[in-house]
Design a protein around this motif. Sequence first.
Motif: not given
Length: 261
Positions: A43-45, A49-50, A194-197, A200-208
């Motif tokens: 999703p966009p949001l 964040g990610t 701010v996005f963590i708060a 809306v952060v997808l951690w697995k996708v962001g770390l990969v």
Amino acid sequence: MADLALHVLLLLFLAGFLAGFIDSIAGGGGMITIPAMLLAGIPPLETLGTNKLQALFGSGSATLAYARAGQVRLAEQLPMAALSAAGGVLGAVLATVVPGDVLRIALPFLLVAIAIYFGLKPNIGDIDRHRRMSVFLFTVTVVPAIGFYDGVFGPGTGSFFMLAFVSLAGFGVLKATAHTKLLNFGSNIGAFAVFIAYGVVLWKVGLVMGAGQFLGAQAGSRVAMRNGAKVIKPLLVVTSIALAVRLMADPAHPLRVWLGW
């Protein structure tokens, strides 16, 4: 959302690598990572964040590479980075208030103007030139303003920092590229907090994707330092135009909607 398939994560890793490579030289990595995540069904949001999480790896990696090579002194740049981060926080917090359509309409034209500036100005190279703005004024006005833009919207932030360092601070292209990365890291961190708060952060996708960004930025920064303005200027021009075209190609772009295209 459901976990993404392994092959989709692999493609996102590759998108991160390519984005890190390009972003470490000329900026504009977001034009690769954001569409890639949207195409993956994120999703966009959550995409926004990610994107900030994975971008931290690219800007951080490039910063370290340029610092190790002596192209930038991180301690001297920390005040600028802090103000860039503050701008990123404010931009992300006010993202729902600021008229985003105005930014989306103006951005393609600004990017084309940047491409024309770097493409047609023959005396831009790796040698520093006359400074048009004091360090203090540049730090307290230009830096947080671009950081704010990164928090509100994002695409083209590296190009705007590059233009500011070259045209106002008098930096050569390679030096401007090196100094851009820590400030971009700062604005990313501010918006990311701010996005963590907002959750809306997808951690697995962001770390990969971040792993791909890190490796791509290491490769890209080495290419930039080896070739200087010879590779940075053309890539900056191409990236700026490509990002402008990418933004205008979106059927939902406000200008296209208004014109009925």
